[in-house]
Each structure stands twice: as structure tokens, then as C-alpha cells.
Design a protein around this motif. Structure first.
Motif, mmCIF file in Angstrom:
data_model
loop_
_atom_site.group_PDB
_atom_site.id
_atom_site.type_symbol
_atom_site.label_atom_id
_atom_site.label_comp_id
_atom_site.label_asym_id
_atom_site.label_seq_id
_atom_site.Cartn_x
_atom_site.Cartn_y
_atom_site.Cartn_z
ATOM 1 N N TYR A 1 61.449 -27.176 106.524
ATOM 2 C CA TYR A 1 60.481 -26.181 106.433
ATOM 3 C C TYR A 1 61.070 -24.733 105.913
ATOM 4 C CZ TYR A 1 57.182 -28.952 109.022
ATOM 5 O OH TYR A 1 56.038 -29.931 109.455
ATOM 6 N N VAL A 2 62.298 -24.722 105.785
ATOM 7 C CA VAL A 2 63.100 -23.472 105.383
ATOM 8 C C VAL A 2 63.187 -23.313 104.031
ATOM 9 C CG1 VAL A 2 65.339 -22.423 105.704
ATOM 10 C CG2 VAL A 2 64.687 -24.158 107.508
ATOM 11 N N ASN A 3 62.769 -22.109 103.686
ATOM 12 C CA ASN A 3 62.730 -21.738 102.086
ATOM 13 C C ASN A 3 63.603 -20.184 102.198
ATOM 14 O OD1 ASN A 3 60.670 -20.298 103.326
ATOM 15 N ND2 ASN A 3 59.342 -20.695 101.911
ATOM 16 N N ARG A 4 64.956 -20.462 102.387
ATOM 17 C CA ARG A 4 65.768 -19.144 102.635
ATOM 18 C C ARG A 4 67.001 -19.769 101.411
ATOM 19 N NH1 ARG A 4 64.523 -15.774 106.845
ATOM 20 N NH2 ARG A 4 62.537 -16.219 107.436
ATOM 21 N N ASN A 5 67.373 -18.681 100.778
ATOM 22 C CA ASN A 5 68.469 -19.002 99.853
ATOM 23 C C ASN A 5 69.897 -19.201 100.750
ATOM 24 O OD1 ASN A 5 66.756 -18.899 97.870
ATOM 25 N ND2 ASN A 5 67.499 -16.715 97.262
ATOM 26 N N ASP A 6 69.865 -18.392 101.818
ATOM 27 C CA ASP A 6 71.381 -18.490 102.498
ATOM 28 C C ASP A 6 71.369 -19.481 103.624
ATOM 29 O OD1 ASP A 6 69.495 -17.426 104.206
ATOM 30 O OD2 ASP A 6 70.917 -15.794 104.999
ATOM 31 N N TYR A 7 70.231 -20.462 103.644
ATOM 32 C CA TYR A 7 70.441 -21.551 104.721
ATOM 33 C C TYR A 7 70.824 -22.945 104.132
ATOM 34 C CZ TYR A 7 68.678 -25.141 107.895
ATOM 35 O OH TYR A 7 68.448 -26.234 108.715
ATOM 36 N N GLU A 8 71.603 -23.700 104.777
ATOM 37 C CA GLU A 8 72.277 -24.765 104.605
ATOM 38 C C GLU A 8 72.289 -25.516 105.841
ATOM 39 O OE1 GLU A 8 74.219 -28.080 103.213
ATOM 40 O OE2 GLU A 8 75.077 -27.003 104.923
ATOM 41 N N PRO A 9 71.646 -26.785 105.820
ATOM 42 C CA PRO A 9 71.254 -27.687 107.304
ATOM 43 C C PRO A 9 72.847 -28.193 107.853
ATOM 44 C CG PRO A 9 70.424 -28.676 105.279
ATOM 45 C CD PRO A 9 70.926 -27.425 104.675
ATOM 46 N N GLY A 10 73.728 -28.329 106.755
ATOM 47 C CA GLY A 10 74.899 -28.887 107.654
ATOM 48 C C GLY A 10 75.777 -29.939 106.499
ATOM 49 N N ALA B 1 57.919 -42.880 104.172
ATOM 50 C CA ALA B 1 57.660 -41.255 104.028
ATOM 51 C C ALA B 1 58.607 -40.702 103.357
ATOM 52 C CB ALA B 1 57.730 -40.977 105.692
ATOM 53 N N LEU B 2 59.729 -41.115 103.093
ATOM 54 C CA LEU B 2 60.801 -40.514 102.436
ATOM 55 C C LEU B 2 60.259 -40.410 100.738
ATOM 56 C CD1 LEU B 2 64.380 -41.398 103.176
ATOM 57 C CD2 LEU B 2 63.453 -39.264 103.337
ATOM 58 N N GLU B 3 59.643 -41.530 100.563
ATOM 59 C CA GLU B 3 59.208 -41.821 99.095
ATOM 60 C C GLU B 3 58.211 -40.830 98.754
ATOM 61 O OE1 GLU B 3 58.735 -45.939 98.954
ATOM 62 O OE2 GLU B 3 60.908 -46.274 99.320
ATOM 63 N N ASP B 4 57.158 -40.449 99.706
ATOM 64 C CA ASP B 4 55.984 -39.743 99.455
ATOM 65 C C ASP B 4 56.338 -38.232 99.184
ATOM 66 O OD1 ASP B 4 53.377 -38.756 98.981
ATOM 67 O OD2 ASP B 4 52.561 -39.822 100.569
ATOM 68 N N LYS B 5 56.936 -37.883 98.003
ATOM 69 C CA LYS B 5 57.377 -36.723 97.669
ATOM 70 C C LYS B 5 56.296 -35.364 97.866
ATOM 71 C CE LYS B 5 61.603 -37.814 96.750
ATOM 72 N NZ LYS B 5 61.788 -38.574 97.970
ATOM 73 N N ALA B 6 55.054 -36.255 97.286
ATOM 74 C CA ALA B 6 53.721 -35.051 96.965
ATOM 75 C C ALA B 6 53.460 -34.753 98.422
ATOM 76 C CB ALA B 6 52.717 -35.847 96.332
ATOM 77 N N HIS B 7 53.713 -35.693 99.474
ATOM 78 C CA HIS B 7 53.011 -35.144 100.634
ATOM 79 C C HIS B 7 54.034 -34.117 101.395
ATOM 80 C CE1 HIS B 7 50.719 -36.347 104.421
ATOM 81 N NE2 HIS B 7 51.879 -36.156 105.187
ATOM 82 N N ILE B 8 55.248 -34.679 100.969
ATOM 83 C CA ILE B 8 56.237 -33.671 101.645
ATOM 84 C C ILE B 8 56.195 -32.108 101.226
ATOM 85 C CG2 ILE B 8 58.844 -33.100 102.247
ATOM 86 C CD1 ILE B 8 59.119 -36.307 101.708
ATOM 87 N N ALA B 9 55.837 -32.128 99.750
ATOM 88 C CA ALA B 9 55.705 -30.951 99.194
ATOM 89 C C ALA B 9 54.419 -30.189 99.597
ATOM 90 C CB ALA B 9 55.576 -31.068 97.627
ATOM 91 N N HIS B 10 53.464 -30.811 99.848
ATOM 92 C CA HIS B 10 52.205 -30.402 100.224
ATOM 93 C C HIS B 10 52.400 -29.624 101.702
ATOM 94 C CE1 HIS B 10 47.601 -31.114 101.919
ATOM 95 N NE2 HIS B 10 48.079 -29.654 101.450
ATOM 96 N N ALA B 11 53.111 -30.553 102.754
ATOM 97 C CA ALA B 11 53.179 -29.902 103.966
ATOM 98 C C ALA B 11 54.384 -28.774 103.980
ATOM 99 C CB ALA B 11 53.964 -31.029 104.609
ATOM 100 N N LYS B 12 55.220 -28.643 103.192
ATOM 101 C CA LYS B 12 56.038 -27.358 102.944
ATOM 102 C C LYS B 12 55.439 -26.206 102.416
ATOM 103 C CE LYS B 12 60.225 -25.792 101.111
ATOM 104 N NZ LYS B 12 61.767 -26.009 101.241
ATOM 105 N N ALA B 13 54.636 -26.472 101.636
ATOM 106 C CA ALA B 13 53.771 -25.474 100.921
ATOM 107 C C ALA B 13 52.756 -24.856 101.974
ATOM 108 C CB ALA B 13 53.034 -25.895 99.380
ATOM 109 N N HIS B 14 52.118 -25.643 102.502
ATOM 110 C CA HIS B 14 51.124 -25.410 103.655
ATOM 111 C C HIS B 14 51.497 -24.565 104.535
ATOM 112 C CE1 HIS B 14 47.497 -25.778 106.102
ATOM 113 N NE2 HIS B 14 48.345 -25.920 107.292
ATOM 114 N N ASN B 15 52.634 -25.127 105.026
ATOM 115 C CA ASN B 15 53.284 -24.486 106.186
ATOM 116 C C ASN B 15 53.850 -22.997 105.649
ATOM 117 O OD1 ASN B 15 54.502 -24.682 109.080
ATOM 118 N ND2 ASN B 15 56.432 -23.935 107.843
ATOM 119 N N ALA B 16 54.459 -22.835 104.643
ATOM 120 C CA ALA B 16 55.060 -21.698 104.071
ATOM 121 C C ALA B 16 53.790 -20.653 103.998
ATOM 122 C CB ALA B 16 55.770 -21.790 102.763
#
Ligand SMILES: Cc1ncc(COP(=O)(O)O)c(C=O)c1O
Length: 369
Positions: A199-208, A268-283
Motif C-alpha cells: 500500500y505504500v507509495n513513498r519514494n523513500d520506502y524500502e520494505p526490506g 492472487a500474485l498473478e492478478d496484477k489488475a486486481h492488485i493495482a486496483h486495490a492499491k489505487a482505491h486505497n491511495a
């Protein structure tokens, strides 16, 4: 038959008795009618239909043990993120990974650090392993690297950080996490829990990924429970140094993930459109909800995740408990946070448009009462 009791009944280790059980967010209300449930940071968009179909198909084979090596899932994750599959460890939710790590690396006499408003499962895992939890204060509701380092002793064996953190929504930038890693003793395991990374959309973030790849002492954990919408399937994973992955695999239960759950996660990993939609909706809605709550007069901190923290005052009639009662009267469930040492705040998961509107309307009315 009567069994004569002689001596004392079995008793668990002292750490076990010190655990305050995890109390999940409320999920039901009495009465009838629809409920707006925004209490557990679940996605409002549900899982990908591909994941549901894969789950149903795998359910036809419930008589067979699942693949205890999680091969297909690890290979799918490795391909997705460009990783070595041998360094991926899977857990029954990421919660299980914290317990496996604690069992493998902590014992009586050891200390493990987590932060003031950090995710509560760390404390339970540390105590269950017989080790001592050490709490580092936060600054501005955010993990504080200096405070964490000040609590390191020769007994410290691990540091647990949720990044972004639940329930505050705040995060540490890559520079600060790197600083923490470099200043921690080499023998201290750093656990970076990136449950909300997608869900993070920040340039200075790196999950690990960077820090795990760079050394022998950092692990990143991830989950399918949030953006992928598979909370009920219980699928988590970690990217770890090879030796850590091997230690964890040695002690975990051999068939810790259900077959249909793994199949659902791969799909679920394969459904890129679903993930992109969820991320955009959340943002979009995280921005709108934050903005509107601030306009109403709530001092909402900036969130990088799929929920926001809403602070309330201490004046009778205006407290978080009063607000929660008011929301419940409107059949809206959010999360109370006393167990996270935030008794004056509530946490609201970003929902569908009508759900977000319902909370905004109710909290506006609450403020105007
Ligand atoms: C910070 C954090 N880590 C881990 C988890 C647990 O996720 P899982 O469902 O994978 O056990 C949660 C769930 O609420 C969380 O908020």
C-alpha cells in the motif's frame, strides 16, 4: 473412574502466563441490518476471483497432504520479486513466522525489542519463547531509532519493527532502517514486518529486500492477508538469510500451510489488475478520508497503509469510547486501541466509498453534537 490428584497440576512457563491474549477487532454487532466493518485492515475489494477459483479447485484434493516445502508458492514469490526461493520461508499467516523466529532465536534470559505502539503479536511471541520483551518509546507515533538503540543490551537478540506500523500507519524511511541495522550489533536479528508494504507509495520506502540481501541478520516478513484479500487463508512469507530460513524450516510444523491456501496465494500474485486496483482505491480513499477527517477537526496522522488513526479528546462525551459507541449505534465497527496504549484513538480501515462516507458522516455528526 476417579483419578486421585497428587501433587501439583501441570503449569506453563512463567512467560506464557504473562501473555495478555491478543484480542482481535470486533467483527459482529447484535441486532439486524447491514454492518460497516472496518476494524481489521482487510481489503474492501475482496480476493481476486482467480484466487477464489484456485482455492475451490484445490479443495477437491483435501484428502492429500499439502506440499510441506511450499515449492510452487516460493517459486512464484521468487519469480515475482527476483529472489532465491531457498531464502523464502512460508508461514500460516505472518503471525506464525514471528512465533517460529522467536522459538528459533530467543529463550529465557534473552531480550527482544519492539516499539511502544508496535504490533502486539511480537510481545506474545517473545513471551511464549520465554524471553523478555523490551518496549522502546516512539516519537510522533513513529518508531524511534535512537530509542531502540538505547535499549540494546548484551542480552538483546532481536528487534521487531512493523513498517508501516499497525495501528499508527507511520513508517520509517529506508535511510533510517539502514541506520538502525548498521548500529545494531551483528548478532541481533532485525525483523522487518512489511505486512502493508503493497500500500505504500513513498519514494523513500524500502520494505526490506535490500537489507536482507546485504547481510546475515535481517528478515523481512510479508502477508497475503491485506492487499491480496486472503486473510482467512492464512498465508505469510519471509525473505531471510539462508541460515535463518533453514533454522526456521527445521522447527516449523511440516505442513503448516493448507494446500488450497497456497494455490489461492499463487493465483492472487498473478492478478496484477486486481492488485493495482486495490492499491489505487486505497491511495485515493486514504487521501480523501485523511483530508476530510482533518477538515472536521480530527488530528489524523499521515498513514502509509490501508487504515488511519483517529485521535479523540479526554473530555467526557468526546472520548474515543464515546465515538466508538456512536459509530456502533450507526452499525459501524472500527478498532479500539487501548491494548496498543492508544486509548484515546480509534483505527479505521479504508473501505468502499459508501463505507468511508458512512464513517465520515458519523464522525462529523459526533463532532457537532
Ligand atoms: C503489522 C502486522 N503484521 C502482521 C500481521 C499479521 O498478518 P497475518 O494475517 O499474515 O498473520 C498484521 C495483521 O493485522 C499486522 O498488522
Amino acid at each position: 473412574m476417579e483419578i486421585e490428584l497428587r501433587g501439583e497440576a501441570p503449569s506453563p512457563r512463567p512467560g506464557v502466563l504473562a501473555v495478555e491474549p491478543y484480542v482481535p477487532g470486533r467483527s459482529k454487532l447484535g441486532g439486524s441490518g447491514p454492518v460497516v466493518k472496518l476494524s481489521s485492515n482487510e481489503t474492501p475489494l475482496g480476493p481476486s476471483p482467480l484466487a477464489v477459483a484456485a482455492y475451490a479447485q484445490a479443495a477437491a484434493h483435501l484428502d492429500r497432504y499439502p506440499d510441506g516445502a511450499h515449492t510452487a508458492l516460493r517459486e512464484a514469490l521468487a519469480a515475482e520479486h527476483g529472489l532465491d526461493p531457498a531464502r523464502i520461508v512460508c508461514g500460516n499467516g505472518s503471525d506464525e513466522l514471528f512465533h517460529i523466529l522467536a522459538q528459533a532465536y530467543l529463550g529465557p534470559g534473552d531480550e527482544a525489542i519492539y516499539t511502544e505502539h508496535g504490533f502486539l503479536v511480537y510481545r506474545i511471541a517473545i513471551l511464549a519463547a520465554g524471553a523478555t520483551p523490551v518496549v522502546a518509546p516512539e516519537r510522533n507515533l513513529t518508531a524511534d531509532v535512537t530509542a531502540i538503540l538505547n535499549r540494546v543490551t548484551p542480552r538483546t537478540r532481536a528487534v521487531f519493527i512493523a513498517n508501516p506500523n499497525n495501528p499508527t500507519g507511520t513508517y520509517l524511511g529506508a535511510d533510517e532502517v539502514r541506520l538502525l541495522r548498521n548500529a545494531l550489533p551483528v548478532n541481533v536479528l532485525l525483523v522487518l514486518d512489511a505486512a502493508y508494504a503493497e500500500y505504500v507509495n513513498r519514494n523513500d520506502y524500502e520494505p526490506g529486500f535490500e537489507l536482507v540481501s546485504a547481510g546475515e541478520n535481517t528478515i523481512m516478513t510479508r502477508t497475503f492477508s491485506k492487499i491480496f484479500g486472503l486473510a482467512a487463508a492464512r498465508v505469510g512469507w519471509g525473505y531471510a538469510p539462508l541460515a535463518v530460513a533453514q533454522a526456521m524450516n527445521q522447527i516449523r510444523s511440516p505442513f503448516n500451510l493448507a494446500g488450497p491456501s497456497m494455490a489461492a496465494a499463487v493465483a492472487a500474485l498473478e492478478d496484477k489488475a486486481h492488485i493495482a486496483h486495490a492499491k489505487a482505491h486505497n491511495a485515493e480513499w486514504r487521501g480523501r478520508v485523511t483530508h476530510e477527517l482533518r477538515e472536521i477537526g480530527y488530528d489524523v496522522p499521515e498513514s502509509a497503509a490501508n487504515f488511519v488513526l483517529i485521535p479523540f479528546g479526554a473530555e467526557p462525551g468526546r472520548t474515543a469510547q464515546d465515538a466508538d459507541d456512536y459509530l456502533v449505534s450507526k452499525r459501524i465497527i472500527v478498532r479500539q486501541l487501548a491494548s496498543y496504549k492508544l486509548p484515546h484513538a480509534l483505527r479505521m480501515t479504508i473501505g468502499l466509498e459508501h463505507e468511508n462516507r458512512a464513517v465520515l458522516d458519523a464522525l462529523r455528526e459526533f463532532k457537532d453534537r
